[in-house]
Design a protein around this motif. Structure first.
Motif, PDB file in Angstrom:
ATOM      1  N   MET B 352      -2.478   8.051  -6.434  1.00 49.80           N
ATOM      2  CA  MET B 352      -1.851   7.591  -7.548  1.00 49.80           C
ATOM      3  C   MET B 352      -2.765   6.486  -8.370  1.00 49.80           C
ATOM      4  O   MET B 352      -2.546   6.234  -9.266  1.00 49.80           O
ATOM      5  N   ILE B 358      -7.415   4.152 -13.894  1.00 52.32           N
ATOM      6  CA  ILE B 358      -6.353   3.389 -13.709  1.00 52.32           C
ATOM      7  C   ILE B 358      -6.739   2.355 -12.524  1.00 52.32           C
ATOM      8  O   ILE B 358      -6.234   1.227 -12.535  1.00 52.32           O
ATOM      9  N   TYR B 361      -7.446  -1.225 -13.209  1.00 54.68           N
ATOM     10  CA  TYR B 361      -6.399  -2.223 -12.934  1.00 54.68           C
ATOM     11  C   TYR B 361      -5.728  -2.603 -11.424  1.00 54.68           C
ATOM     12  O   TYR B 361      -5.108  -3.517 -11.066  1.00 54.68           O
ATOM     13  N   THR B 362      -5.625  -1.454 -10.779  1.00 49.94           N
ATOM     14  CA  THR B 362      -5.205  -1.412  -9.348  1.00 49.94           C
ATOM     15  C   THR B 362      -5.970  -2.020  -8.564  1.00 49.94           C
ATOM     16  O   THR B 362      -5.503  -2.415  -7.341  1.00 49.94           O
ATOM     17  N   TRP B 367      -1.087  -3.087  -4.783  1.00 54.43           N
ATOM     18  CA  TRP B 367      -1.301  -1.587  -4.713  1.00 54.43           C
ATOM     19  C   TRP B 367      -2.208  -0.912  -3.752  1.00 54.43           C
ATOM     20  O   TRP B 367      -2.015   0.038  -2.712  1.00 54.43           O
ATOM     21  N   TYR B 434       2.148  -3.257  -8.585  1.00 58.44           N
ATOM     22  CA  TYR B 434       2.492  -2.794  -9.933  1.00 58.44           C
ATOM     23  C   TYR B 434       2.663  -4.108 -11.004  1.00 58.44           C
ATOM     24  O   TYR B 434       2.039  -3.866 -11.863  1.00 58.44           O
ATOM     25  N   SER B 437      -0.941  -5.612 -11.196  1.00 57.91           N
ATOM     26  CA  SER B 437      -1.766  -4.436 -12.369  1.00 57.91           C
ATOM     27  C   SER B 437      -1.370  -4.766 -13.519  1.00 57.91           C
ATOM     28  O   SER B 437      -2.270  -5.075 -14.469  1.00 57.91           O
ATOM     29  N   PHE B 438      -0.174  -4.978 -13.720  1.00 55.44           N
ATOM     30  CA  PHE B 438       0.348  -4.998 -15.340  1.00 55.44           C
ATOM     31  C   PHE B 438      -0.052  -6.475 -15.718  1.00 55.44           C
ATOM     32  O   PHE B 438      -0.551  -6.493 -16.810  1.00 55.44           O
TER      33      PHE B 438
END
Lengths: 109, 504
Positions: B352, B358, B361-362, B367, B434, B437-438
């Motif tokens: 994931m 991605i 960001y994570t 995460w 989440y 990261s966001f």
């Protein structure tokens, strides 16, 4: 150059990645099950799982901005996850050397 | 106090300790006469593993409370120390479990007594003494700024492998004794496919640890080698070690033929090393390595779940074709938990967030912690717990251990609570990660202010409360597990069904 995921595609990236692995496992499970129980519906469900996997790969390819050689990852997943369960199944049969048992069970039904 | 009084106080203390140990031994009713020399050494490793597992959960709970109430135990037992002990206890108890499992299977697999049993016992006490001392230093002495000597005596400063340099050298020495015992015992007895894979894996395991002992002033170089230890230990050598343990236990638990487990072990090694080694690149986003590493890491990360898919097919084949019987239901249940946990934790949760598009960001958010919690528990803790049950059964004289036995609810509830607790923490941390990261990474561009915005967001804080709640569920499961391990089969008089191993 790597183009990061857009903010609006955050969720779809996580979700499609997870779905690839889940659908890949479901396809593998149903494919193996269809070999043990000769019911055409199980095989259909296996291929349905594979179609879900292909859609998830396409969605991840879009959301994660794969282009150029990054598309190799998409091809590797679509092809690799299709043939891996088939190859592994043949290895199972060979290592167990037990083909008669499976054929017999299949014929009983 | 005079010296005579001091002597008598010491004597009284020793007598009390001896009495307590004797009472404990008579309560648990374990008979070491059932165990060979190697198995007696193995259960020492298992005992320390369980104690460290307990410590891992306790310090994890303290750190989880500090996420919600940052002032809790401030300047008494700070968050950084709790988190460090939580993680290191986890790494070390896994290693204790693996070493115990190898010592447990070594004599049976080689058909010979362990060659350097005395050295093995000495190494166990040296390792346990060193681990105790290192933890005490972390808890009571690790205060203030560091100097060059801190690297040698206090803390090496590398996350997950913080042991000071003297302990690093000690660990390598202990591993050399372990390696000698494995190789010399197989050489004296007989070699097998499992023995070969194990030997090669131990070379890689020890060799990689040396990569973590380079000290470089350039942070990119330092992180580069640090990841070799962290990633390749976990996603290559530990996975293979678990494959070896699993292969042997499948023969013992289910009577699977040697030819089958060995063939699959070779395939697993090829798939794990084939995808796991170059999958290393998926960690390299933030450390300044060339961009091709990210492509390589992304490509091989996409293939890393294939061994898990292989496992699914093989499990369906086996359960469809053969009627399985086992003499140890709790161990089998934990092996099934291992299969699911490994698939979800390492496969689904791993993929994931490994692609660099991605991972930007994570990386390093909750995460990662979410993935780490499920993957470590699913892939490693479960298989060690399965081995604890195998060992305890033999320690009690191969008694019957089945689902319908008296007090079987304990192992079933322990299994349920531990798995539900870890899964709950995983989901809670996923939500927190989440948000992080966001908000912190994507919206506020990885700034210091963004970090605090994410930490103070209600969704993040609520998730951390739920993480604590599920942590308490995990703790309850662990207490029940320890109670069950101490008591299971105690009043059982029936012998376990002997599972004959199929030939070939």
């Amino acid at each position: 150059m790597i183009e990061p995921v857009a903010l609006k595609d955050f969720f779809i990236t996580f979700f499609s990645s997870a779905l690839i692995i889940m659908a890949g496992a479901a396809y593998a499970l149903l494919f193996a099950w269809s070999k043990i129980h000769t019911n055409p519906r199980i095989k259909q469900c296996a291929y349905l799982s594979y179609i879900v996997l292909v859609i998830a790969v396409a969605e991840l390819t879009r959301a994660a901005n794969f282009s150029g050689y990054w598309l190799l990852i998409s091809f590797a997943m679509v092809i690799g996850y299709f043939f891996a369960p088939i190859g592994i199944w043949h290895l199972c049969v060979k290592t167990h050397d037990d083909r008669t048992t499976i054929t017999k069970r299949g014929e009983d039904r | 106090m005079s010296s005579n009084e001091a002597k008598s106080v010491t004597l009284i203390f020793q007598n009390r300790v001896c009495t307590l140990i004797q009472r404990f031994q008579s309560w648990v009713r374990l008979d070491s006469g059932n165990l060979s020399g190697g198995q007696q050494l193995a259960v020492k490793y298992f005992s320390v593993a369980v104690i460290l597992f307990f410590a891992q959960i306790v310090f994890g709970l303290l750190a989880a409370i500090q996420f919600i109430a940052p002032g809790f135990l401030y300047e008494i037992l700070d968050f950084n120390v709790n988190r460090m002990v939580h993680i290191n206890a986890m790494v070390v108890w896994m290693l204790y479990g693996f070493m115990g499992s190898i010592y447990w299977l070594l004599e049976d697999e080689s058909g010979s007594d362990i060659v350097g049993l005395k050295w093995g016992n000495l190494a166990f006490w040296v390792l346990t003494g060193a681990v105790t001392l290192v933890v005490l230093v972390y808890l009571f002495i690790q205060i203030g700024s560091g100097t060059d000597s801190s690297l040698w005596f206090i803390n090496e400063g590398r996350e997950y492998i913080e042991a000071p340099r003297w302990a690093d050298i000690g660990i390598v020495a202990v591993m050399l004794v372990f390696f000698y015992n494995v190789v010399a015992t197989f050489s004296k007895g007989k070699w097998s496919g499992i023995a070969g894979v194990l030997t090669l894996d131990l070379v890689a395991l020890a060799g990689l640890y040396l990569a973590g002992m380079f000290y470089m002033t350039n942070i990119t170089h330092d992180q580069y080698w640090w990841w070799w230890v962290i990633h390749l230990w976990v996603e290559a050598t530990w996975e293979v070690l678990v494959g070896v343990i699993m292969a042997w236990s499948l023969m013992k638990l289910l009577g699977v033929r040697r030819k089958i487990v060995q063939t699959w072990l070779y395939i697993e090694v090829a798939l794990m090393f084939g995808s796991g080694i170059l999958g290393l690149g998926h960690h390299y986003f933030w450390i300044g390595t060339p961009e091709y590493w990210l492509t390589i890491g992304g490509f091989f990360s996409a293939l890393e779940p294939i061994p898990l898919v292989a496992m699914v097919v093989h499990a369906v084949y086996d359960s469809g074709v053969h009627a399985f019987k086992t003499g140890n239901h709790p161990a089998l249940a934990w092996i099934i938990a291992h299969a699911f946990g490994n698939f979800f934790g390492a496969g689904v949760w791993g993929f994931m967030h490994t692609l660099p598009q991605i991972n930007l960001y994570t990386h390093g958010t909750q995460w990662s912690a979410s993935h780490g919690h499920l993957a470590f528990f699913g892939a490693y803790a479960t298989i060690n717990i399965a081995f604890f049950y195998l060992a305890i059964q033999h320690w009690r004289g191969d008694v019957w251990m089945a689902g319908g036995s008296r007090n079987a609810w304990r192992w079933k509830w322990a299994l349920g609570l531990l798995n539900a607790g870890v899964m709950g923490m995983t989901i809670a941390l996923l939500i927190a990660g989440y948000e992080q990261s966001f908000i912190e990474r994507a919206m506020e561009g990885s700034t210091w202010g963004g970090y605090f915005s994410a930490q103070n967001h209600p969704s993040f804080q609520n998730a951390m409360v739920w993480r604590l709640v599920w942590g308490l569920v995990t703790f309850a499961g662990l207490v029940l597990l320890i109670w069950d391990l101490l008591t299971i089969g105690k009043e059982e008089t029936r012998k376990a069904e002997v599972i004959a191993q199929a030939e070939g």
